[in-house]
Design a protein around this motif. Sequence first.
Motif, PDB file in Angstrom:
ATOM      1  N   GLY A   1      32.611  51.051  34.185  1.00 62.90           N
ATOM      2  CA  GLY A   1      32.810  52.485  34.039  1.00 62.90           C
ATOM      3  C   GLY A   1      33.540  53.166  35.178  1.00 62.90           C
ATOM      4  N   ASN A   2      34.016  52.420  36.159  1.00 63.55           N
ATOM      5  CA  ASN A   2      34.770  53.025  37.259  1.00 63.55           C
ATOM      6  C   ASN A   2      36.229  53.215  36.858  1.00 63.55           C
ATOM      7  OD1 ASN A   2      32.583  53.015  39.124  1.00 63.55           O
ATOM      8  ND2 ASN A   2      32.918  50.826  39.424  1.00 63.55           N
ATOM      9  N   PHE A   3      36.823  54.323  37.308  1.00 60.98           N
ATOM     10  CA  PHE A   3      38.221  54.597  37.014  1.00 60.98           C
ATOM     11  C   PHE A   3      39.123  53.838  37.978  1.00 60.98           C
ATOM     12  CE2 PHE A   3      36.201  58.407  35.242  1.00 60.98           C
ATOM     13  CZ  PHE A   3      36.719  58.349  33.957  1.00 60.98           C
ATOM     14  N   VAL A   4      40.271  53.422  37.473  1.00 59.96           N
ATOM     15  CA  VAL A   4      41.278  52.735  38.271  1.00 59.96           C
ATOM     16  C   VAL A   4      42.564  53.536  38.170  1.00 59.96           C
ATOM     17  CG1 VAL A   4      42.668  50.640  38.477  1.00 59.96           C
ATOM     18  CG2 VAL A   4      40.276  50.475  37.801  1.00 59.96           C
ATOM     19  N   SER A   5      43.198  53.802  39.304  1.00 60.49           N
ATOM     20  CA  SER A   5      44.493  54.467  39.331  1.00 60.49           C
ATOM     21  C   SER A   5      45.260  53.915  40.523  1.00 60.49           C
ATOM     22  CB  SER A   5      44.330  55.985  39.462  1.00 60.49           C
ATOM     23  OG  SER A   5      45.596  56.614  39.453  1.00 60.49           O
ATOM     24  N   GLN A   6      46.357  53.237  40.239  1.00 59.73           N
ATOM     25  CA  GLN A   6      47.120  52.565  41.287  1.00 59.73           C
ATOM     26  C   GLN A   6      48.590  52.543  40.903  1.00 59.73           C
ATOM     27  OE1 GLN A   6      45.716  48.595  42.027  1.00 59.73           O
ATOM     28  NE2 GLN A   6      47.359  48.117  43.435  1.00 59.73           N
TER      29      GLN A   6
ATOM     30  N   GLU B   1      46.542  52.631  35.246  1.00 54.14           N
ATOM     31  CA  GLU B   1      45.375  53.502  35.112  1.00 54.14           C
ATOM     32  C   GLU B   1      44.472  52.941  34.032  1.00 54.14           C
ATOM     33  OE1 GLU B   1      47.020  57.402  34.455  1.00 54.14           O
ATOM     34  OE2 GLU B   1      47.143  57.720  36.615  1.00 54.14           O
ATOM     35  N   GLY B   2      43.183  53.077  34.251  1.00 55.84           N
ATOM     36  CA  GLY B   2      42.241  52.595  33.261  1.00 55.84           C
ATOM     37  C   GLY B   2      40.817  52.709  33.748  1.00 55.84           C
ATOM     38  N   MET B   3      39.955  51.893  33.146  1.00 57.25           N
ATOM     39  CA  MET B   3      38.540  51.931  33.457  1.00 57.25           C
ATOM     40  C   MET B   3      38.005  50.509  33.502  1.00 57.25           C
ATOM     41  SD  MET B   3      35.578  53.976  31.383  1.00 57.25           S
ATOM     42  CE  MET B   3      36.194  55.572  31.833  1.00 57.25           C
ATOM     43  N   THR B   4      37.170  50.224  34.473  1.00 59.43           N
ATOM     44  CA  THR B   4      36.563  48.902  34.583  1.00 59.43           C
ATOM     45  C   THR B   4      35.418  48.765  33.581  1.00 59.43           C
ATOM     46  OG1 THR B   4      34.924  49.553  36.234  1.00 59.43           O
ATOM     47  CG2 THR B   4      37.094  48.864  37.061  1.00 59.43           C
ATOM     48  N   SER B   5      34.946  47.540  33.411  1.00 59.52           N
ATOM     49  CA  SER B   5      33.831  47.313  32.481  1.00 59.52           C
ATOM     50  C   SER B   5      32.556  48.012  32.938  1.00 59.52           C
ATOM     51  CB  SER B   5      33.578  45.816  32.316  1.00 59.52           C
ATOM     52  OG  SER B   5      33.271  45.238  33.561  1.00 59.52           O
TER      53      SER B   5
ATOM     54  N   LYS C   1      43.792  44.229  28.128  1.00 57.92           N
ATOM     55  CA  LYS C   1      42.516  43.760  28.668  1.00 57.92           C
ATOM     56  C   LYS C   1      42.787  42.502  29.483  1.00 57.92           C
ATOM     57  CE  LYS C   1      39.613  45.666  25.111  1.00 57.92           C
ATOM     58  NZ  LYS C   1      38.551  45.440  24.155  1.00 57.92           N
TER      59      LYS C   1
END
Length: 70
Positions: free
Chosen positions: A58-63, A52-56, A28
């Motif tokens: 609710g958006n997905f992150v992939s980089q 990869e993960g999710m923002t607070s 976190k």
Amino acid sequence: KFYLPKYNTNNTPFYNAYGVVGWFPRIKPSSEGRVKFYVPYTGLQELKLHIEGMTSSGNFVSQIATVSLN
């Protein structure tokens, strides 16, 4: 449970494509948006991070990011 595979060498095309040095499922960020984690010493000059993960919200992150270890 994650375990670190024992590679004979990290200087092969296979390792460069598929080698793993860590998996951190519950990182976190701080209030400044920074994260801190440690990986074992591999002798490599750079690492390719698959983030990869999710923002607070609710958006997905992939980089994918390449980080210099110098």
